[in-house]
Design a protein around this motif. Sequence first.
Motif, PDB file in Angstrom:
ATOM      1  N   ARG A  55      -2.362  59.403 -42.355  1.00  0.00           N
ATOM      2  CA  ARG A  55      -2.333  59.524 -40.886  1.00  0.00           C
ATOM      3  C   ARG A  55      -3.373  58.608 -40.237  1.00  0.00           C
ATOM      4  O   ARG A  55      -3.138  58.074 -39.161  1.00  0.00           O
ATOM      5  CB  ARG A  55      -2.542  60.970 -40.463  1.00  0.00           C
ATOM      6  CG  ARG A  55      -1.391  61.871 -40.852  1.00  0.00           C
ATOM      7  CD  ARG A  55      -1.467  63.223 -40.150  1.00  0.00           C
ATOM      8  NE  ARG A  55      -0.545  64.182 -40.691  1.00  0.00           N
ATOM      9  CZ  ARG A  55       0.769  64.190 -40.484  1.00  0.00           C
ATOM     10  NH1 ARG A  55       1.312  63.256 -39.757  1.00  0.00           N
ATOM     11  NH2 ARG A  55       1.522  65.120 -41.022  1.00  0.00           N
ATOM     12  N   ALA A  66       1.064  53.196 -36.199  1.00  0.00           N
ATOM     13  CA  ALA A  66       1.963  54.165 -35.547  1.00  0.00           C
ATOM     14  C   ALA A  66       3.443  53.937 -35.887  1.00  0.00           C
ATOM     15  O   ALA A  66       4.148  54.905 -36.211  1.00  0.00           O
ATOM     16  CB  ALA A  66       1.731  54.160 -34.042  1.00  0.00           C
ATOM     17  N   PRO A  67       3.953  52.696 -35.836  1.00  0.00           N
ATOM     18  CA  PRO A  67       5.380  52.521 -36.171  1.00  0.00           C
ATOM     19  C   PRO A  67       5.715  52.943 -37.599  1.00  0.00           C
ATOM     20  O   PRO A  67       6.784  53.513 -37.857  1.00  0.00           O
ATOM     21  CB  PRO A  67       5.617  51.015 -35.986  1.00  0.00           C
ATOM     22  CG  PRO A  67       4.493  50.519 -35.151  1.00  0.00           C
ATOM     23  CD  PRO A  67       3.347  51.447 -35.393  1.00  0.00           C
ATOM     24  N   ARG A 100       5.778  56.760 -37.784  1.00  0.00           N
ATOM     25  CA  ARG A 100       7.043  57.298 -37.260  1.00  0.00           C
ATOM     26  C   ARG A 100       8.159  57.148 -38.292  1.00  0.00           C
ATOM     27  O   ARG A 100       8.937  58.064 -38.538  1.00  0.00           O
ATOM     28  CB  ARG A 100       7.423  56.598 -35.951  1.00  0.00           C
ATOM     29  CG  ARG A 100       6.637  57.095 -34.758  1.00  0.00           C
ATOM     30  CD  ARG A 100       7.227  56.613 -33.444  1.00  0.00           C
ATOM     31  NE  ARG A 100       7.185  55.162 -33.302  1.00  0.00           N
ATOM     32  CZ  ARG A 100       6.129  54.480 -32.861  1.00  0.00           C
ATOM     33  NH1 ARG A 100       5.026  55.120 -32.527  1.00  0.00           N
ATOM     34  NH2 ARG A 100       6.174  53.168 -32.762  1.00  0.00           N
ATOM     35  N   GLU A 101       8.211  55.967 -38.909  1.00  0.00           N
ATOM     36  CA  GLU A 101       9.265  55.693 -39.888  1.00  0.00           C
ATOM     37  C   GLU A 101       9.142  56.585 -41.123  1.00  0.00           C
ATOM     38  O   GLU A 101      10.140  57.017 -41.695  1.00  0.00           O
ATOM     39  CB  GLU A 101       9.208  54.217 -40.292  1.00  0.00           C
ATOM     40  CG  GLU A 101      10.262  53.807 -41.279  1.00  0.00           C
ATOM     41  CD  GLU A 101      10.126  52.338 -41.697  1.00  0.00           C
ATOM     42  OE1 GLU A 101      10.678  51.988 -42.734  1.00  0.00           O
ATOM     43  OE2 GLU A 101       9.469  51.559 -40.979  1.00  0.00           O
ATOM     44  N   GLY A 143       7.455  59.503 -41.248  1.00  0.00           N
ATOM     45  CA  GLY A 143       7.023  60.845 -40.848  1.00  0.00           C
ATOM     46  C   GLY A 143       7.576  61.958 -41.710  1.00  0.00           C
ATOM     47  O   GLY A 143       6.851  62.891 -42.084  1.00  0.00           O
ATOM     48  N   ASP A 144       8.877  61.883 -42.052  1.00  0.00           N
ATOM     49  CA  ASP A 144       9.488  62.939 -42.873  1.00  0.00           C
ATOM     50  C   ASP A 144       8.865  62.986 -44.269  1.00  0.00           C
ATOM     51  O   ASP A 144       8.632  64.067 -44.816  1.00  0.00           O
ATOM     52  CB  ASP A 144      11.000  62.723 -42.993  1.00  0.00           C
ATOM     53  CG  ASP A 144      11.728  62.936 -41.670  1.00  0.00           C
ATOM     54  OD1 ASP A 144      11.137  63.578 -40.771  1.00  0.00           O
ATOM     55  OD2 ASP A 144      12.870  62.458 -41.545  1.00  0.00           O
TER      56      ASP A 144
END
Length: 194
Positions: free
Chosen positions: A170, A175-176, A179-180, A182-183
């Motif tokens: 984290r 950030a991108p 997001r990609e 995240g799962d």
Amino acid sequence: MPLLLYLFYRIEKMLDGSPTLIVMDEAWTLIDNPQFLAKIREWLKVLRKKNAVVVFATQSLADLQGSPLLPVLMESCPTKVFLPNREAGSQQLKPMYHNFGLSDRQIELLQSAIPKQDYYIHSPLGHRLVSFAMGPITLAFCGVSDPKAVKRVAELRETLGRAWPVAWLRERLPAPVLREWGDVIAFIERSFHG
């Protein structure tokens, strides 16, 4: 100087026939000293008998040019790993690469290789440009070497225990990418708490 001589002595005493890798990074600092030069020459010639391998690393071929160690390196280190170098084909450097057995085409490969990703392996068994292209998650862990980042990892491990990798990702990932991925990161996080 006495400390390094003692370290050489201790390393030799620890060699018991078990497979051993001795890495001499920035070795050019040692070859400038006659005592160390003699020890490195000896190690390169005889440590194979003790099931030990010496990795001799230097940032520049120029460090070895004119060194009395060069003939021993050429004979005792049949496998060489070359880093990308955009200047490898220059008038100054190209002859050095030729002296290490590289052809013009191989030098061109070094010039176009990607730093910190591609490596050119030159050995009696063959020659190949290899790529260690790593994704962002792998690089977040394997590509860390600066003291500040290493200290931060230690802090996270101390405060979070086994779950430190999630906090590190984290903090480390842009950030991108977060997001990609995240799962995946959420799955990893659940595995620490589940």
